[in-house]
Design a protein around this motif. Structure first.
Motif, short mmCIF file in Angstrom:
data_model
loop_
_atom_site.label_atom_id
_atom_site.label_comp_id
_atom_site.label_asym_id
_atom_site.label_seq_id
_atom_site.Cartn_x
_atom_site.Cartn_y
_atom_site.Cartn_z
N LYS A 108 0.83 -1.20 0.00
CA LYS A 108 0.00 0.00 0.00
C LYS A 108 0.87 1.25 0.00
N THR A 109 0.51 2.20 -0.84
CA THR A 109 1.31 3.40 -1.00
C THR A 109 1.54 4.12 0.33
N GLU A 110 0.49 4.26 1.12
CA GLU A 110 0.60 5.07 2.34
C GLU A 110 1.51 4.46 3.40
N GLU A 111 1.82 3.17 3.26
CA GLU A 111 2.70 2.54 4.24
C GLU A 111 3.85 1.78 3.57
N TYR A 112 4.08 2.09 2.32
CA TYR A 112 5.10 1.36 1.56
C TYR A 112 6.49 1.65 2.10
#
Length: 253
Positions: A108-112
């Motif tokens: 996931k982008t927000e937690e990458y």
């Protein structure tokens, strides 16, 4: 009226020299075998497994060509250049360069994880460029060469593969009148060791992929063999800058 010339000789790679990055396993291994079977002498560039030397020796034996393995970290431009220069010294030419080495790290982008971001871009984009830049020196001197980039059907929505797809087009335009053709092979979902690991963690994905693929199945690595030989050979002398989709029809719907 003279008899028509056969087309098969145009696909021959006899006495050509090909480099395949990541050529010791998965898609890259099938490409290495296909090029060798068509007559090319093959240099396999690898990063981690020293067993690749044994793989190269087996290819040489099976197809009666010269095949050697060269270890180089694809994200180290100096190491890549050193390996390519050594290949040229050993083989005497570089006619085909297949930039195949790549990774796929989802999230996931927000937690990458930014370390994974850097690794992905370093291998999938920077590493591709380092190899092509090193090999292009010898192709430009000769006035002829074929560069093949392994991109993906995700090249239209995935950052790293999108970059390699556009790199294909940019280089094709730059070198079109200098004898170097640059094309991308864009596989769909292909059953490799990497895919098997992905499906082990997400078994439901294969059913979804099959549903959206008109042929109704995942592809096999050997089904990329014809594509790489076509783009490497004189059968495609007027072909440059293309995305050759090998995806069971996935992108046509």
């Amino acid at each position: 009226m003279s008899a028509p010339l056969p087309t098969l000789p145009e696909f021959s790679l006899k006495d050509k020299v090909a480099i395949v990055t990541g050529g010791g396993r998965g898609i890259g291994l099938e490409m290495s075998k296909a090029l060798a079977e068509s007559g090319a002498n093959v240099a396999i560039m690898f990063v981690s497994s020293d067993k690749t030397h044994d793989t190269a020796a087996q290819i040489a034996k099976d197809y009666n060509v010269t095949c050697k393995a060269y270890k180089a970290d694809i994200i180290d431009p100096d190491a890549v250049k050193e390996a390519v220069d050594q290949i040229y010294k050993d083989f005497g030419a570089i006619d085909i360069f297949v930039a195949n080495a790549g990774v796929s790290i989802g999230g996931k982008t927000e937690e990458y994880d930014l370390n994974n971001w850097k690794k992905t871009m370093d291998i999938n984009v920077n590493g591709v460029f380092y190899g092509i830049q090193a090999a292009s020196k010898y192709m430009l001197e000769k006035g002829k060469g074929s560069v093949i980039i392994t991109s993906s059907i995700s090249g239209h929505y995935n950052t790293s593969k999108g970059a390699t797809t556009l790199m294909t087009k940019a280089l094709a335009a730059e070198w079109a009148q200098k004898g170097i053709r640059v094309n991308a092979i864009c596989p769909g979902y292909i059953r490799t060791e990497l895919l098997d690991i992905t499906l082990k963690n997400n078994p439901e994905w294969e059913k979804q992929w099959n549903h959206f693929t008109p042929m109704g199945r995942v592809g096999e690595p050997k089904e990329l063999r014809g594509a790489v030989v076509f783009l490497a050979s004189d059968a495609s002398t007027y072909v440059t800058g293309i995305e050759l989709f090998v995806d069971g029809g996935y992108t046509c719907v």
